[in-house]
Design an enzyme around this catalytic site. Structure first.
Site, PDB file in Angstrom:
ATOM      1  N   SER A  19      69.960  76.683  36.919  1.00 37.29           N
ATOM      2  CA  SER A  19      71.319  76.407  37.464  1.00 37.29           C
ATOM      3  C   SER A  19      72.008  75.407  37.184  1.00 37.29           C
ATOM      4  CB  SER A  19      70.958  76.461  39.081  1.00 37.29           C
ATOM      5  OG  SER A  19      72.060  76.369  39.786  1.00 37.29           O
ATOM      6  N   TYR A  50      66.732  73.664  46.831  1.00 36.69           N
ATOM      7  CA  TYR A  50      67.063  74.847  45.642  1.00 36.69           C
ATOM      8  C   TYR A  50      67.451  74.117  44.416  1.00 36.69           C
ATOM      9  CZ  TYR A  50      69.943  78.192  43.039  1.00 36.69           C
ATOM     10  OH  TYR A  50      70.257  78.984  42.216  1.00 36.69           O
TER      11      TYR A  50
END
Length: 330
Positions: free
Chosen positions: A197, A212
């Site tokens: 990400s 996350y």
């Protein structure tokens, strides 16, 4: 006469102008490099993945979003698929869709990746190893991931929720990769794509999505090190770190904070086409979508404190909106 000639010569630009020109060139250079690299890849003949790596691919989380598009794109190139997900009904649906559209073989493995390091997870891992035994698995796509809980402070969620995220995003990626790599090493070829990400790589912090982002940073470092370990064995390892893609989660964000006005989010199908084309090319950490590459360059030009302020402000807004929506009676 000599004095006259000297007066006609153009004056040298001032030092401040030269300095600004050099700084501007340094900022523009990454944009041009990424643009040229992307265009050259688009013009390059695509790899025959089946011939280059092997006849089978393993894809985790293939029932929706990027994972579904990735599986369909690989199938369109003739790859047989081992599909790994926690929902048996959804696995049957995507398996039937792939076979009917592309005529390739599929296998399904029901595996709740949050159960790794438990007796239930050990049994599921054994089923996965049994499913790939004897297959020429040339590609692994570790796509499955958990983004919830998000838009909240660390102390606001139960520890079990964070542990589940860590198990799926970090632990399961490690165990599945370790299960598939021995066959690739034996055959001397293969490709591993781990879904990272930009939240952990292109910007310095991602507050209120802290766990996350931290798990995705692990994925990036894991991939970089494996790339160095295994490239001499004919195995390409890559972490793809996209910005926003128009999945269900991002659609929910765009409805509330109108992120689509600020960021161009490709569809999962568009992203998967670019992602598959980038397999085996470029550095171990990459953003296959051109818009994402340019956003990465823009992010690099912004000072860290500005990033921190902007992200905290935006994510606090997400928190407020999500809390309002969840507390509103249906």
């Amino acid at each position: 006469m000599a004095s006259f000639l000297r007066q006609d010569q153009p004056a040298a630009p001032p030092a401040w102008f030269v300095s600004l020109a050099v700084i501007g060139a340094l900022y523009v250079a990454p944009f041009l490099f990424r643009l040229v690299t992307h265009l050259s890849l688009c013009l390059r003949r695509p790899k025959d993945l089946r011939r280059r790596y092997g006849a089978w691919a393993v894809v985790t989380g293939p029932t929706s979003g990027i994972g579904r598009s990735f599986a369909l794109e690989l199938a369109s190139q003739g790859m047989n698929l081992v599909l790994v997900d926690l929902n048996a009904a959804n696995l049957r649906e995507i398996s039937d869709t792939i076979r009917s559209r592309h005529g390739v073989q599929t296998k399904t493995v029901v595996f709740d990746l949050s159960s790794v390091a438990t007796p239930q997870g050990d049994k599921a891992m054994a089923r996965l190893k049994e499913a790939i035994e004897g297959l020429e698995v040339g590609v692994l796509v570790n796509n499955a991931g958990v983004a919830k809980p998000g838009a909240m402070y660390l102390h606001e969620a139960d520890a079990d929720a964070w542990v589940r995220m860590i198990k799926v995003n970090l632990w399961a990626v490690t165990e599945v990769t370790a299960a598939v790599l021995p066959g690739m090493v034996e055959r001397g070829r293969g490709a591993v794509v781990n879904m990272g990400s930009a939240s952990s790589e292109a910007i310095p912090s991602f507050p209120l999505y802290t766990i996350y982002a931290a798990t995705k940073r692990y994925v990036a470092q894991f991939s970089r090190s494996l790339y160095v370990e295994y490239r001499s064995k004919g195995i390409d390892v890559q972490c793809q770190a996209p910005f926003f893609v128009a999945t269900g989660m991002v659609s929910r964000l765009s409805e509330t904070s109108r992120l689509t006005l600020l960021l161009v989010a490709p569809t999962p199908d568009a992203y998967a086409r670019a992602a598959v084309r980038w397999m085996g090319h470029g550095p171990p950490l990459c953003a296959p979508n051109l818009c994402h590459q340019l956003l990465w360059c823009l992010a690099a030009a912004v000072p860290d404190p500005v990033h921190d302020w902007l992200r905290l402000r935006a994510n606090l807004h997400h928190r407020e909106l999500f809390h309002t929506r969840s507390s509103t009676p249906s």
